[in-house]
Design a protein around this motif. Structure first.
Motif, PDB file in Angstrom:
ATOM      1  N   THR A 143       7.735  -7.570  -9.924  1.00 53.10           N
ATOM      2  CA  THR A 143       7.953  -6.681 -11.064  1.00 53.10           C
ATOM      3  C   THR A 143       8.611  -5.416 -10.540  1.00 53.10           C
ATOM      4  O   THR A 143       8.479  -5.080  -9.358  1.00 53.10           O
ATOM      5  N   LYS A 144       9.324  -4.745 -11.456  1.00 60.01           N
ATOM      6  CA  LYS A 144      10.011  -3.515 -11.060  1.00 60.01           C
ATOM      7  C   LYS A 144       9.411  -2.332 -11.807  1.00 60.01           C
ATOM      8  O   LYS A 144       9.290  -2.353 -13.029  1.00 60.01           O
ATOM      9  N   ASN A 145       9.034  -1.309 -11.053  1.00 54.18           N
ATOM     10  CA  ASN A 145       8.504  -0.059 -11.604  1.00 54.18           C
ATOM     11  C   ASN A 145       7.257  -0.255 -12.461  1.00 54.18           C
ATOM     12  O   ASN A 145       6.897   0.611 -13.263  1.00 54.18           O
ATOM     13  N   ARG A 146       6.605  -1.384 -12.333  1.00 49.02           N
ATOM     14  CA  ARG A 146       5.404  -1.672 -13.097  1.00 49.02           C
ATOM     15  C   ARG A 146       4.496  -2.516 -12.213  1.00 49.02           C
ATOM     16  O   ARG A 146       4.810  -3.666 -11.908  1.00 49.02           O
ATOM     17  N   LEU A 147       3.399  -1.901 -11.818  1.00 43.02           N
ATOM     18  CA  LEU A 147       2.449  -2.598 -10.949  1.00 43.02           C
ATOM     19  C   LEU A 147       1.253  -3.014 -11.790  1.00 43.02           C
ATOM     20  O   LEU A 147       0.641  -2.194 -12.464  1.00 43.02           O
ATOM     21  N   VAL A 148       0.956  -4.311 -11.787  1.00 37.45           N
ATOM     22  CA  VAL A 148      -0.184  -4.813 -12.561  1.00 37.45           C
ATOM     23  C   VAL A 148      -1.284  -5.236 -11.593  1.00 37.45           C
ATOM     24  O   VAL A 148      -1.031  -6.001 -10.659  1.00 37.45           O
ATOM     25  N   ILE A 149      -2.486  -4.707 -11.806  1.00 38.89           N
ATOM     26  CA  ILE A 149      -3.606  -5.091 -10.936  1.00 38.89           C
ATOM     27  C   ILE A 149      -4.851  -5.370 -11.785  1.00 38.89           C
ATOM     28  O   ILE A 149      -5.001  -4.815 -12.876  1.00 38.89           O
ATOM     29  N   PRO A 150      -5.741  -6.241 -11.283  1.00 34.94           N
ATOM     30  CA  PRO A 150      -6.988  -6.500 -12.005  1.00 34.94           C
ATOM     31  C   PRO A 150      -8.015  -5.419 -11.708  1.00 34.94           C
ATOM     32  O   PRO A 150      -7.998  -4.811 -10.633  1.00 34.94           O
ATOM     33  N   GLU A 151      -8.911  -5.172 -12.670  1.00 36.12           N
ATOM     34  CA  GLU A 151      -9.941  -4.150 -12.446  1.00 36.12           C
ATOM     35  C   GLU A 151     -11.042  -4.717 -11.546  1.00 36.12           C
ATOM     36  O   GLU A 151     -11.195  -5.931 -11.399  1.00 36.12           O
ATOM     37  N   ASN A 152     -11.801  -3.827 -10.939  1.00 39.72           N
ATOM     38  CA  ASN A 152     -12.936  -4.191 -10.081  1.00 39.72           C
ATOM     39  C   ASN A 152     -12.585  -5.175  -8.976  1.00 39.72           C
ATOM     40  O   ASN A 152     -13.386  -6.040  -8.618  1.00 39.72           O
ATOM     41  N   THR A 153     -11.354  -5.091  -8.485  1.00 40.07           N
ATOM     42  CA  THR A 153     -10.918  -5.947  -7.384  1.00 40.07           C
ATOM     43  C   THR A 153     -10.329  -5.050  -6.311  1.00 40.07           C
ATOM     44  O   THR A 153      -9.571  -4.131  -6.624  1.00 40.07           O
ATOM     45  N   ASN A 154     -10.679  -5.321  -5.067  1.00 41.58           N
ATOM     46  CA  ASN A 154     -10.057  -4.566  -3.978  1.00 41.58           C
ATOM     47  C   ASN A 154      -8.579  -4.931  -3.903  1.00 41.58           C
ATOM     48  O   ASN A 154      -8.248  -6.107  -3.810  1.00 41.58           O
ATOM     49  N   GLY A 213       9.917   6.764 -10.968  1.00 42.37           N
ATOM     50  CA  GLY A 213       8.538   6.659 -11.432  1.00 42.37           C
ATOM     51  C   GLY A 213       8.232   5.264 -11.931  1.00 42.37           C
ATOM     52  O   GLY A 213       9.062   4.365 -11.867  1.00 42.37           O
ATOM     53  N   GLY A 214       7.053   5.097 -12.409  1.00 47.93           N
ATOM     54  CA  GLY A 214       6.649   3.802 -12.937  1.00 47.93           C
ATOM     55  C   GLY A 214       5.257   3.872 -13.532  1.00 47.93           C
ATOM     56  O   GLY A 214       4.740   4.953 -13.797  1.00 47.93           O
ATOM     57  N   THR A 215       4.678   2.701 -13.731  1.00 46.87           N
ATOM     58  CA  THR A 215       3.367   2.610 -14.357  1.00 46.87           C
ATOM     59  C   THR A 215       2.498   1.634 -13.578  1.00 46.87           C
ATOM     60  O   THR A 215       2.975   0.618 -13.103  1.00 46.87           O
ATOM     61  N   VAL A 216       1.239   1.980 -13.444  1.00 41.88           N
ATOM     62  CA  VAL A 216       0.264   1.027 -12.905  1.00 41.88           C
ATOM     63  C   VAL A 216      -0.586   0.561 -14.082  1.00 41.88           C
ATOM     64  O   VAL A 216      -1.160   1.386 -14.799  1.00 41.88           O
ATOM     65  N   VAL A 217      -0.619  -0.746 -14.315  1.00 44.15           N
ATOM     66  CA  VAL A 217      -1.416  -1.286 -15.408  1.00 44.15           C
ATOM     67  C   VAL A 217      -2.651  -1.953 -14.814  1.00 44.15           C
ATOM     68  O   VAL A 217      -2.540  -2.852 -13.991  1.00 44.15           O
ATOM     69  N   VAL A 218      -3.808  -1.483 -15.232  1.00 40.66           N
ATOM     70  CA  VAL A 218      -5.063  -2.099 -14.775  1.00 40.66           C
ATOM     71  C   VAL A 218      -5.595  -2.957 -15.922  1.00 40.66           C
ATOM     72  O   VAL A 218      -5.788  -2.477 -17.034  1.00 40.66           O
ATOM     73  N   MET A 219      -5.767  -4.275 -15.649  1.00 44.81           N
ATOM     74  CA  MET A 219      -6.240  -5.214 -16.680  1.00 44.81           C
ATOM     75  C   MET A 219      -7.581  -5.795 -16.254  1.00 44.81           C
ATOM     76  O   MET A 219      -7.886  -5.838 -15.065  1.00 44.81           O
ATOM     77  N   ASN A 220      -8.355  -6.284 -17.221  1.00 49.21           N
ATOM     78  CA  ASN A 220      -9.544  -7.025 -16.809  1.00 49.21           C
ATOM     79  C   ASN A 220      -9.087  -8.364 -16.225  1.00 49.21           C
ATOM     80  O   ASN A 220      -7.951  -8.788 -16.418  1.00 49.21           O
ATOM     81  N   GLN A 221      -9.974  -9.031 -15.495  1.00 48.91           N
ATOM     82  CA  GLN A 221      -9.582 -10.198 -14.710  1.00 48.91           C
ATOM     83  C   GLN A 221      -8.933 -11.281 -15.583  1.00 48.91           C
ATOM     84  O   GLN A 221      -7.911 -11.864 -15.207  1.00 48.91           O
ATOM     85  N   THR A 222      -9.495 -11.545 -16.762  1.00 49.22           N
ATOM     86  CA  THR A 222      -8.966 -12.597 -17.643  1.00 49.22           C
ATOM     87  C   THR A 222      -7.526 -12.268 -18.053  1.00 49.22           C
ATOM     88  O   THR A 222      -6.633 -13.111 -17.952  1.00 49.22           O
TER      89      THR A 222
END
Ligand code: CUA
Length: 235
Positions: A143-154, A213-222
């Motif tokens: 992805t470009k300029n948008r980082l997606v990560i799951p919550e409660n995960t290292n 710049g960009g955005t970090v999106v934190v999602m729940n695991q599902t």
């Protein structure tokens, strides 16, 4: 009557200070460690500031009409006391800061040396003039300029730069790390609150720096798993 008004005022100040010092629920373990340190130091700094200001006001008032000032007399006991008190406070600030700086999420090198790395989602970050590219471990997609990560995960970000020095800065998650060309850097976090967080480049890197710049999106695991599935599926 005067006493009552006085105590109401004091109570109002106390509530204001408590509000200032109560952090909103932290969005990541990094942020939590930093906020906690801020609060801790605030509790030390506030009474000290009040103490100094009160002495200042008292001195101005008490000696306002002093036509015959005398030099201050030596007072070794007093001098030893304030030197010791200052030393104790400085050691406290140093030790508190040290524990946050060596937090394995704020200083990944500290995690490596203590062997405390654990399981972690590893995402590659490429910083370039002028943007960010993120490569995910689950599949061959970026992805470009948008980082997606799951919550409660290292999460471990393995970062490299293809040109000049950049710096990944996500204030909401308490992440800030310079990225030097030819020298991969690591940043870690564990986000605890889903949402979108602003991402900046914090190192002047050319004419496009301010737009990097960009955005970090934190999602729940599902939601994250579903997102990964849509990314990996052949177009
Ligand atoms: Cu990249 Cu500033």
């Amino acid at each position: 009557m005067r006493v009552t008004r006085h105590s109401v005022r004091l109570a109002a100040i106390a509530v204001f200070v408590a509000l200032l010092a109560t952090p909103v629920a932290a969005q990541s373990v990094n942020r939590a460690a930093i906020d906690e340190l801020n609060t801790q130091l605030l509790y030390v700094a506030l009474p000290l500031t009040l103490f100094v200001e009160l002495i200042l006001v008292y001195a101005i008032y008490r000696f306002r009409d002093n036509d015959d000032p005398k030099p201050t007399a030596d007072d070794p006991a007093l001098e030893i006391t304030w030197t010791t008190a200052t030393a104790v406070i400085l050691v406290f600030v140093g030790v508190s800061g040290y524990f946050v700086l060596t937090n394995p999420f704020l200083t990944p090198a500290a995690a490596a040396s203590s062997g405390e790395t654990g399981e972690s989602l590893e995402i590659e970050v490429d910083a370039y003039q002028w943007g960010w590219e993120f490569t995910y471990p689950e599949g061959d997609f970026t992805t470009k300029n948008r980082l997606v990560i799951p919550e409660n995960t290292n999460v471990t970000l393995v970062m490299s730069s293809s040109d000049v020095i950049h710096s990944l800065y996500v204030p909401g998650l308490g992440i800030k790390q310079d990225i030097f060309p030819g020298q991969p850097q690591v940043a870690r976090t564990r986000a605890t609150v889903p949402g979108e967080y602003d991402l900046y480049c914090a190192e002047l890197c050319g004419s496009g720096h301010s737009r990097m710049g960009g955005t970090v999106v934190v999602m729940n695991q599902t939601a994250y798993d579903e997102w990964v599935a849509t990314q990996s599926s052949p177009q």
